[in-house]
Enzyme design. Structure first.
Site, PDB file in Angstrom:
ATOM      1  CE1 TYR A 131      -2.973  -3.044   0.236  1.00 43.79           C
ATOM      2  CE2 TYR A 131      -4.422  -1.497   1.325  1.00 43.79           C
ATOM      3  CZ  TYR A 131      -4.221  -2.702   0.703  1.00 43.79           C
ATOM      4  OH  TYR A 131      -5.255  -3.579   0.535  1.00 43.79           O
ATOM      5  CE  LYS A 178       1.058 -17.666   1.360  1.00 43.17           C
ATOM      6  NZ  LYS A 178       0.211 -18.833   1.660  1.00 43.17           N
ATOM      7  CG  ASP A 211      -2.569 -19.399   3.389  1.00 45.77           C
ATOM      8  OD1 ASP A 211      -1.833 -19.033   4.317  1.00 45.77           O
ATOM      9  OD2 ASP A 211      -2.226 -20.254   2.558  1.00 45.77           O
ATOM     10  CG  ASP A 235      -7.721  -3.446   2.865  1.00 46.23           C
ATOM     11  OD1 ASP A 235      -8.767  -3.149   3.468  1.00 46.23           O
ATOM     12  OD2 ASP A 235      -7.444  -3.000   1.736  1.00 46.23           O
TER      13      ASP A 235
END
Ligand code: NAP
Length: 486
Positions: A131, A178, A211, A235
């Site tokens: 971002y 991740k 995930d 987000d």
């Protein structure tokens, strides 16, 4: 910056449904008698139309520098004028590094999860990651977005997550990353989390792959208390968590920094409902509750939170997102606001508010350098090329060009997977190659001139796109291997 003016708050009505939500929150906050002085300022679509590409005009920046506290409605990001999101700009201009997104099961709001007592907070890093919006076309057909994660950014958000746990009496903090794939960037948050968790032995801490975190949030959301995560993960996860408790109409947020705090709903401008007096203002009202706690107005905050809970508990006033806009049962935004005002001073029967203490926002040294290695060495360079050649032609050509220089070609990858030397894989190459050159003398320290000399030779025959140095810090490689690279 000037000192914060007491109880002075910048009010940004915003776009779409923003003004209706903000008016509702302002009326309720004023009705508590807390005595906030509002300074109304514009941002968003009206500002883009004035030709200010950031969507945030100087008068708004000046007001925020003075008040240090903002309650804002959502801002639209119009396509065609205004290149960046004014929301992201506001968050970044004032280094509001933490985005706090709490969700809690609400009385009378039926969801598939009702009765499971969901009560969790997503703590999202707010200014780094993808971002940062640093994007470049690498070739006419290949785009790149830089994912920048800093140790300083990780440390601030992790400390804030643990401090939030303490201030709200929460028991655990999960770190969702991740890091199994992005070992240096996402891995930095994981490593920082594991290190700093030791300073908070009273709070249970654990890491979860993001995930699986999404999977667990749908399967067993009640296991989570606080989730700390990077910007993009946060987000996505926080929109998911808002759906667990009844939707975006009920999801507030706080953007916190060391100097400024900005309070806003998670939702956007929902343009199809703008001006119709039908939307659910609860998310913005609850953002106002978070603001009051930030300002130390705990009593007024609990008064409003309780009044919302009583209103929902009684079930006489529900907005269209809860009961259906065409059901004939929906309460208007203004009537819902009045019901909450009428319930100020009452306490709900089936649910209680938490005991909140002041949140200590971590402050790190302003020195840009946080990590100083005891040794560093330059061991190679990744030279990125735009080329229409196939790897079996490009590889030997580059090996020849590197002859007689301080570097030799180690491998070529295409979108992260080694394609030269050929390992018998089946890669559908695009015209963007990363060519990894390493020092011929394995124990040596390369110089910039070594790299310039190689680059000059390559540039004479190929279109180079960019160069990444391959550093070693404290004897550890500061770069990852390509898929398939030995
Ligand atoms: P959105 O405005 O959040 O709306 C998505 C859907 O969520 C709405 O259509 C509606 O669902 C529901 N919803 C949102 N707020 C609601 C409320 N207060 N009461 C009842 N229902 C509500 O998302 P979007 O349509 O993707 O984005 C629209 C614009 O907002 C874009 O320009 C985007 O950039 C901007 N945006 C701004 C912010 C911000 O300022 N922080 C955040 C997100 C998006 P149903 O259609 O199912 O009724």
């Amino acid at each position: 910056m000037p000192a914060k003016a007491d109880k002075l708050v910048t009010l940004i009505p915003g776009d779409g449904i923003g003004p209706e939500c903000i008016e509702s929150a302002r009326r309720i906050i004023d009705a508590t008698g807390v005595g906030i002085v509002w300074e109304e300022r514009p941002a968003g679509e009206s500002v883009f139309k004035r030709g200010i590409p950031s969507g945030v005009p100087p008068e708004t920046i000046e007001s925020i520098r003075k008040t240090r506290c903002v309650l804002k409605g959502p801002l639209g990001t119009p396509v065609g004028y205004g290149e960046k999101s004014a929301n992201v700009t506001l968050r970044k201009l004032f280094e509001t590094f933490a985005n706090i997104r709490p969700v809690r099961e609400l009385p009378g709001i039926k969801t598939p999860y009702s009765g499971r007592n969901i009560d969790l907070v997503v703590v999202r890093e707010n200014v780094e990651d993808l971002y940062a919006g640093i994007e470049h076309m690498q070739t006419p057909g290949v785009a790149q977005c830089l994912k920048l994660i800093s140790r300083k950014g990780c440390e601030k958000i992790v400390r804030l997550a643990f401090e939030l746990a303490r201030s709200e009496g929460r028991k655990s903090v999960a770190c969702a990353t991740k890091s199994n794939i992005m070992k240096l960037t996402e891995g930095m948050l994981k490593r920082t989390f594991e290190e700093i968790a030791k300073e908070y032995p009273d709070i249970q801490s654990w890491h979860i792959i993001v995930d699986n975190c999404a999977h667990q949030l749908v399967k067993k959301p009640e296991q989570f208390d606080i989730i700390v995560t990077t910007n993009m993960n946060g987000d996505i996860l926080s929109d998911l968590t808002s759906a667990l408790i009844g939707g975006l109409g009920f999801a507030p947020s706080a953007n916190l920094g060391n100097e400024v705090a900005i309070f806003e709903a998670v939702h956007g401008t929902a343009p199809k409902y703008a001006g119709k007096n039908v939307i659910n203002p609860t998310a913005v009202i609850l953002s106002g509750v978070m603001m009051l706690r930030y300002l130390g107005e705990f009593e007024a905050a609990s008064k409003i939170e309780n009044a919302i809970l009583v209103t929902l508990e009684e079930g006489k006033h529900k907005t269209g997102d809860v009961v259906g806009y065409d059901s004939g049962l929906a309460t208007s935004t203004t009537a819902y606001t009045e019901a909450i005002i009428n319930n100020l001073g009452r306490t709900p029967k089936t649910i209680s508010t938490r005991a909140y203490k002041e949140l200590k926002i971590p402050r790190l040294p302003s020195d840009p350098v946080l990590v100083r290695p005891s040794s560093r060495r330059l061991v190679g360079a990744d030279i990125f090329l735009e080329s229409g050649l196939m790897p079996d032609k490009l590889g030997p050509a580059l090996e020849k060009l590197a002859e007689g220089t301080a570097l030799k070609l180690k491998m070529i990858s295409n979108r992260g997977t080694q394609v030269y030397p050929d390992k018998g894989t089946m890669i559908d190459c695009v015209d963007h190659y990363r060519c990894r050159f390493i020092a011929r003398n394995a124990s040596g320290d390369l110089t910039d001139d070594d790299i310039f000399a190689l680059l000059r030779r390559i540039a004479a025959e190929h279109r180079w796109v960019h160069v990444e140095k391959l550093p070693e810090f404290n004897g550890e490689p500061g770069f990852t291997k390509a898929q398939g690279e030995d």
